[in-house]
Design a protein around this motif. Structure first.
Motif, PDB file in Angstrom:
ATOM      1  N   MET A   1      35.885  43.124   6.618  1.00 56.97           N
ATOM      2  CA  MET A   1      36.859  42.734   7.660  1.00 56.97           C
ATOM      3  C   MET A   1      35.856  42.682   8.752  1.00 56.97           C
ATOM      4  O   MET A   1      34.917  42.842   9.376  1.00 56.97           O
ATOM      5  N   ALA A   2      37.112  42.110  10.055  1.00 52.66           N
ATOM      6  CA  ALA A   2      35.560  41.599  11.153  1.00 52.66           C
ATOM      7  C   ALA A   2      35.758  43.161  11.529  1.00 52.66           C
ATOM      8  O   ALA A   2      36.904  43.825  12.070  1.00 52.66           O
ATOM      9  N   GLU A   3      34.606  43.202  12.508  1.00 49.55           N
ATOM     10  CA  GLU A   3      35.117  44.487  13.680  1.00 49.55           C
ATOM     11  C   GLU A   3      35.712  44.259  14.715  1.00 49.55           C
ATOM     12  O   GLU A   3      35.866  42.770  15.392  1.00 49.55           O
ATOM     13  N   LEU A   4      36.311  45.353  14.712  1.00 53.35           N
ATOM     14  CA  LEU A   4      37.234  45.387  16.123  1.00 53.35           C
ATOM     15  C   LEU A   4      36.843  46.223  17.293  1.00 53.35           C
ATOM     16  O   LEU A   4      36.436  46.835  17.147  1.00 53.35           O
ATOM     17  N   CYS A   5      37.287  45.037  18.565  1.00 50.17           N
ATOM     18  CA  CYS A   5      36.993  46.241  19.913  1.00 50.17           C
ATOM     19  C   CYS A   5      37.665  46.073  21.061  1.00 50.17           C
ATOM     20  O   CYS A   5      38.692  45.368  21.122  1.00 50.17           O
ATOM     21  N   VAL A   6      37.923  47.784  21.110  1.00 46.76           N
ATOM     22  CA  VAL A   6      39.026  47.838  21.935  1.00 46.76           C
ATOM     23  C   VAL A   6      39.022  48.698  23.237  1.00 46.76           C
ATOM     24  O   VAL A   6      37.352  49.585  22.745  1.00 46.76           O
TER      25      VAL A   6
ATOM     26  N   PRO B   1      36.848  37.823  24.945  1.00 46.95           N
ATOM     27  CA  PRO B   1      37.486  37.344  24.484  1.00 46.95           C
ATOM     28  C   PRO B   1      38.675  37.665  23.373  1.00 46.95           C
ATOM     29  O   PRO B   1      39.925  37.914  22.677  1.00 46.95           O
ATOM     30  N   ASP B   2      38.237  38.035  22.338  1.00 48.54           N
ATOM     31  CA  ASP B   2      38.724  38.905  21.030  1.00 48.54           C
ATOM     32  C   ASP B   2      39.194  39.971  21.029  1.00 48.54           C
ATOM     33  O   ASP B   2      39.477  40.780  19.857  1.00 48.54           O
ATOM     34  N   ALA B   3      39.289  41.298  22.253  1.00 45.44           N
ATOM     35  CA  ALA B   3      39.187  42.671  22.071  1.00 45.44           C
ATOM     36  C   ALA B   3      40.587  42.795  22.543  1.00 45.44           C
ATOM     37  O   ALA B   3      41.394  41.582  22.728  1.00 45.44           O
ATOM     38  N   ARG B   4      40.641  43.776  22.438  1.00 44.45           N
ATOM     39  CA  ARG B   4      42.521  44.982  23.199  1.00 44.45           C
ATOM     40  C   ARG B   4      42.631  45.720  23.936  1.00 44.45           C
ATOM     41  O   ARG B   4      41.123  46.445  23.925  1.00 44.45           O
ATOM     42  N   ALA B   5      43.482  46.101  24.260  1.00 45.94           N
ATOM     43  CA  ALA B   5      43.226  47.385  25.338  1.00 45.94           C
ATOM     44  C   ALA B   5      44.840  47.869  25.353  1.00 45.94           C
ATOM     45  O   ALA B   5      45.596  47.643  25.252  1.00 45.94           O
TER      46      ALA B   5
ATOM     47  N   GLY C   1      39.144  51.489  12.576  1.00 46.65           N
ATOM     48  CA  GLY C   1      38.491  51.741  11.925  1.00 46.65           C
ATOM     49  C   GLY C   1      37.394  52.225  11.417  1.00 46.65           C
ATOM     50  O   GLY C   1      36.767  52.617  13.683  1.00 46.65           O
ATOM     51  N   ALA C   2      36.794  53.292  11.425  1.00 43.47           N
ATOM     52  CA  ALA C   2      36.502  54.438  11.874  1.00 43.47           C
ATOM     53  C   ALA C   2      34.457  53.466  12.971  1.00 43.47           C
ATOM     54  O   ALA C   2      33.975  53.472  13.449  1.00 43.47           O
ATOM     55  N   ASP C   3      34.358  52.267  12.062  1.00 43.89           N
ATOM     56  CA  ASP C   3      33.238  51.991  12.555  1.00 43.89           C
ATOM     57  C   ASP C   3      33.369  50.512  13.867  1.00 43.89           C
ATOM     58  O   ASP C   3      33.027  49.883  14.188  1.00 43.89           O
ATOM     59  N   ASP C   4      34.655  50.484  13.875  1.00 45.61           N
ATOM     60  CA  ASP C   4      35.670  49.466  15.438  1.00 45.61           C
ATOM     61  C   ASP C   4      35.072  49.989  16.377  1.00 45.61           C
ATOM     62  O   ASP C   4      34.459  51.475  15.978  1.00 45.61           O
TER      63      ASP C   4
END
Length: 395
Positions: free
Chosen positions: A1-6, A47-51, A104-107
């Motif tokens: 699963m792709a890493e999520l950055c917030v 560009p791939d992050a959310r806030a 998730g925990a690793d995001d």
């Protein structure tokens, strides 16, 4: 699963040290709210992050006004704001609780002060790299000698400055690590920790420092805002002037549109759109300042989809083109040339509408009117003319 950055943006404070004018994160800086600039800088840097923004319970309207100027693609990456607590630590914990629904925990979660609008893409990349290792914060080397003092102002120690760092945000973590640390601190009543790194340290985690940036300063005092305004102007040294001119004939009708305001009249202006001669002239002036054609090139009268269109759409488009180039509109000076209707009674409404469309302070919009002393087509009341000058600053 792709890493999520917030990005978790902390904007629940009152910011009283910046003087009158409301919470500092919603104060204007270079014609835009501080929070607007901060969110735009963060989302463009990743560009791939959310806030997710943590706001005060009383500030929802202020928040909505701050995000409205963002482009649609950036707004689509904003999560609904959440309400903060009585302290920064409580606010961050509330925000992390909300993020638990999507992370998730690793995001990666990057916790950032809303009052730091000058964060760079390079700093964000360093923060993300640090988060992947567990926990990291940006820091600057201390250049002044630091003195530790007692309550009576007596010096008791002189720390070795080579071991000291002045820390900034975004503070970067694996989501699971910092969320559990905040929950543990809350459960055990450890509520006086000064930043998120301190929360992680309290929980027994190792936190590393990566290089910060001097320009990533926090806006705290009125003097900080003055320096930030100067920085924005210094970053936009290319000053340009554009001129616009437009004419529309008068025909049958009972009103005219001038400057985005509907004015009752014995005739109407004739055109493919709503024939707002003033907004057309201003639009051409803005396009001329950035050397990007004219209103006809962007909105051809041969295209039926613009038939009857409201001209505020044309002007908003020109303003967006300036913003896309990293620029700023500094001033608009416009003149209407007509015998009737009389512009004086409507001048302030017209100025206010233009300022609203262009997201400008009212004192940066000038509207004047004159007649042609009953000479020519305007003197014969066959039409209305308008001319405008736009001053634009670009990087």
């Amino acid at each position: 699963m792709a890493e999520l950055c917030v990005f978790l943006v902390v904007a629940a404070g009152r910011g009283s040290r910046a003087g009158a004018g409301g919470p500092k994160q919603y104060r204007e800086l270079g014609g835009r709210q501080v929070l607007t600039r901060t969110l735009e800088a963060l989302l463009r840097a990743a560009p791939d992050a959310r806030a997710l923004t943590v706001i005060h319970a009383d500030d929802r309207d202020l928040y909505d006004a701050a995000v409205a100027p963002l482009s649609q693609d950036l707004r689509e990456r904003l999560l609904p704001p959440t309400i903060g607590g009585a302290t920064r630590q409580e606010s961050v914990c509330n925000g992390l609780d909300t993020l638990a629904r999507v992370c998730g925990a690793d995001d990666l979660v990057l916790i950032h002060d809303a009052a730091r609008p000058f964060v760079s893409a390079a700093l964000i990349e360093r923060a993300k790299d640090a988060a992947r290792k567990g926990a990291g914060i940006p820091g600057l080397a201390v250049t002044d000698t630091i003195k530790q003092i007692a309550g009576d102002a007596r010096i008791v120690a002189t720390p070795e400055r080579a071991t000291l760092r002045a820390v900034q945000t975004p503070q970067a973590f694996r989501f699971g690590l910092i969320h559990k640390a905040h929950l543990s601190a809350k459960a055990e009543g450890a509520g006086e920790l000064t930043d998120d790194a301190a929360v992680a340290e309290w929980a027994g985690h190792c936190v590393f420092v990566f290089p910060g940036e001097a320009e990533n300063g926090k806006l705290t005092t009125l003097e900080d805002f003055v320096r930030a305004e100067a920085k924005l102007l210094n970053d936009l040294p290319d000053i340009r002037t554009g001129m616009g001119f437009d004419v529309h004939a008068l025909g049958e009708g009972d009103h005219v549109w001038l400057g985005g305001v509907k004015i009752a009249h014995t005739q109407a202006l004739i055109g493919h759109s709503d024939a707002d001669v003033l907004l057309h002239a201003i639009t051409d002036a803005v396009l001329g300042a950035i050397a990007d054609g004219d209103i006809g090139a962007h909105f051809p009268p041969s295209d039926e989809k613009w038939r009857g269109a409201s001209s505020d759409r044309f002007l908003a488009h020109a303003v967006a083109l300036v913003s896309a180039r990293g620029g700023r509109i500094a001033h608009i000076d416009a003149t209407l040339i007509c015998e009737r209707p009389k512009i004086g009674p409507h001048r302030e409404a017209i100025r206010a509408r233009i300022a609203e469309i262009m997201d400008l302070p009212l004192d940066r919009v000038a509207v004047k009117a004159t007649t042609s002393e009953q000479l020519g087509f305007t003197g014969r009341q066959e039409g209305i003319a308008a001319q405008a000058v736009a001053t634009v600053r670009l990087p």
